[in-house]
Structures are given as structure tokens and as C-alpha cells.
Design an enzyme around this catalytic site. Structure first.
Site, mmCIF file in Angstrom:
data_model
loop_
_atom_site.group_PDB
_atom_site.id
_atom_site.type_symbol
_atom_site.label_atom_id
_atom_site.label_comp_id
_atom_site.label_asym_id
_atom_site.label_seq_id
_atom_site.Cartn_x
_atom_site.Cartn_y
_atom_site.Cartn_z
ATOM 1 N N ASP A 51 2.600 2.975 -5.892
ATOM 2 C CA ASP A 51 1.801 1.900 -6.678
ATOM 3 C C ASP A 51 2.651 0.979 -7.394
ATOM 4 O O ASP A 51 3.082 -0.161 -6.669
ATOM 5 C CB ASP A 51 0.830 2.752 -7.607
ATOM 6 C CG ASP A 51 0.016 1.925 -8.020
ATOM 7 O OD1 ASP A 51 -0.092 0.613 -7.844
ATOM 8 O OD2 ASP A 51 -1.285 2.407 -8.477
ATOM 9 N N GLU A 89 7.099 11.478 -2.256
ATOM 10 C CA GLU A 89 6.084 10.723 -3.168
ATOM 11 C C GLU A 89 4.636 10.871 -2.406
ATOM 12 O O GLU A 89 4.759 10.489 -1.167
ATOM 13 C CB GLU A 89 6.364 9.499 -3.400
ATOM 14 C CG GLU A 89 5.575 8.780 -4.345
ATOM 15 C CD GLU A 89 5.670 9.161 -5.791
ATOM 16 O OE1 GLU A 89 5.146 10.410 -6.109
ATOM 17 O OE2 GLU A 89 6.040 8.499 -6.575
ATOM 18 N N ASP A 90 3.632 10.876 -2.994
ATOM 19 C CA ASP A 90 2.186 10.969 -2.465
ATOM 20 C C ASP A 90 1.680 9.456 -2.251
ATOM 21 O O ASP A 90 1.214 9.020 -1.203
ATOM 22 C CB ASP A 90 1.095 11.655 -3.166
ATOM 23 C CG ASP A 90 1.215 10.951 -4.780
ATOM 24 O OD1 ASP A 90 1.905 10.313 -5.034
ATOM 25 O OD2 ASP A 90 0.412 11.926 -5.572
ATOM 26 N N PHE A 106 -8.567 2.727 -5.344
ATOM 27 C CA PHE A 106 -8.336 3.978 -5.864
ATOM 28 C C PHE A 106 -8.802 5.232 -4.979
ATOM 29 O O PHE A 106 -9.804 5.290 -4.678
ATOM 30 C CB PHE A 106 -8.944 3.996 -7.259
ATOM 31 C CG PHE A 106 -8.483 5.328 -8.176
ATOM 32 C CD1 PHE A 106 -8.509 6.551 -7.694
ATOM 33 C CD2 PHE A 106 -7.896 5.001 -9.342
ATOM 34 C CE1 PHE A 106 -8.022 7.668 -8.752
ATOM 35 C CE2 PHE A 106 -7.499 5.924 -10.345
ATOM 36 C CZ PHE A 106 -7.487 7.135 -9.964
ATOM 37 N N VAL A 107 -7.723 6.111 -4.301
ATOM 38 C CA VAL A 107 -7.879 6.981 -3.710
ATOM 39 C C VAL A 107 -7.942 8.286 -3.954
ATOM 40 O O VAL A 107 -7.134 8.790 -4.938
ATOM 41 C CB VAL A 107 -7.135 6.608 -2.278
ATOM 42 C CG1 VAL A 107 -7.234 5.502 -1.265
ATOM 43 C CG2 VAL A 107 -5.464 6.782 -2.526
ATOM 44 N N ASP A 145 -6.050 12.808 -7.052
ATOM 45 C CA ASP A 145 -7.292 13.121 -7.983
ATOM 46 C C ASP A 145 -7.628 12.087 -8.932
ATOM 47 O O ASP A 145 -6.826 11.004 -9.034
ATOM 48 C CB ASP A 145 -7.163 14.458 -8.661
ATOM 49 C CG ASP A 145 -6.326 14.266 -9.876
ATOM 50 O OD1 ASP A 145 -6.729 14.233 -10.944
ATOM 51 O OD2 ASP A 145 -4.862 14.291 -9.568
ATOM 52 N N ARG A 172 -9.514 16.212 -5.779
ATOM 53 C CA ARG A 172 -8.263 16.652 -5.150
ATOM 54 C C ARG A 172 -8.210 17.619 -3.921
ATOM 55 O O ARG A 172 -7.262 17.404 -3.241
ATOM 56 C CB ARG A 172 -7.377 17.660 -6.196
ATOM 57 C CG ARG A 172 -5.895 18.115 -5.820
ATOM 58 C CD ARG A 172 -5.662 18.795 -7.058
ATOM 59 N NE ARG A 172 -5.463 18.173 -8.371
ATOM 60 C CZ ARG A 172 -4.309 17.883 -8.917
ATOM 61 N NH1 ARG A 172 -3.374 17.524 -7.931
ATOM 62 N NH2 ARG A 172 -4.320 16.913 -9.888
ATOM 63 N N LYS A 219 0.446 1.162 -1.622
ATOM 64 C CA LYS A 219 -0.284 -0.126 -1.662
ATOM 65 C C LYS A 219 0.489 -1.241 -1.579
ATOM 66 O O LYS A 219 1.659 -1.534 -2.039
ATOM 67 C CB LYS A 219 -0.689 0.094 -3.331
ATOM 68 C CG LYS A 219 -1.695 1.269 -3.601
ATOM 69 C CD LYS A 219 -2.315 0.909 -4.966
ATOM 70 C CE LYS A 219 -3.295 2.391 -5.407
ATOM 71 N NZ LYS A 219 -4.043 2.119 -6.594
#
Length: 93
Positions: A17, A13-14, A66-67, A73, A79, A45
């Protein structure tokens, strides 16, 4: 669509959240009887997640920002940045 029975599975997973996506995928793949399931995330997070999920491998923890960058993106922008940056709130509010 592939048979993962008896296989070792790694879910990558990137960013975690809410935790809902990773929790859903872990439950879905568990029902397919793999030998093991491990989870990895680049970012998590440090907020209260909507479900209890702890990645097995974690790159970095972060605040509730928010990154963007490295594939993350905002509205199909940022992105391709060669770094991860925090997007200013006035950009998305």
C-alpha cells in the site's frame, strides 16, 4: 533473531500500500549482510507510494480499494474468504 549473513532472503508481503513496511524490512535485513534480498507481493495498489519500492515478484496490481479475503481482513472479519473481494466503503467509513 536468526543470522542471515550470507543467506538468500525472500520477503513475502500480502499487499503493498504505502510501501513503508516492505521498505523498512528490506533496509533492516540489508544491514544483516545477506547474499541477496528479493521481495514478493501478491497485490500492489497502483497509487503513489510513500517510498520507492518495486517488488521483484508481483502477483497483481489493483486500484486503491480495500480488499479482504485469503488472509486479508477488516477488523478481524472476512479473513477466511476463499477469494479476494473489494469491501464496500460504507462498511469501513
Amino acid at each position: 533473531d536468526r543470522n542471515i549473513t550470507g543467506r538468500h532472503v525472500l520477503i513475502v508481503e500480502d499487499i503493498i500500500d504505502s510501501g513503508l513496511t516492505l521498505n523498512y524490512l528490506k533496509d533492516l535485513f540489508s544491514s544483516r549482510q545477506p547474499t541477496s534480498i528479493k521481495t514478493a507481493s501478491l497485490l500492489e495498489k497502483q497509487i503513489e507510494h510513500q517510498c520507492s519500492i518495486i517488488p521483484d515478484y508481483l502477483g497483481f496490481t489493483m486500484g486503491n480499494d480495500f480488499v479482504v479475503g485469503y488472509g486479508l481482513d477488516y477488523s478481524n472479519y472476512y479473513r477466511n474468504l476463499p477469494y479476494i473481494g473489494i469491501l464496500k466503503p460504507e462498511t469501513y467509513q
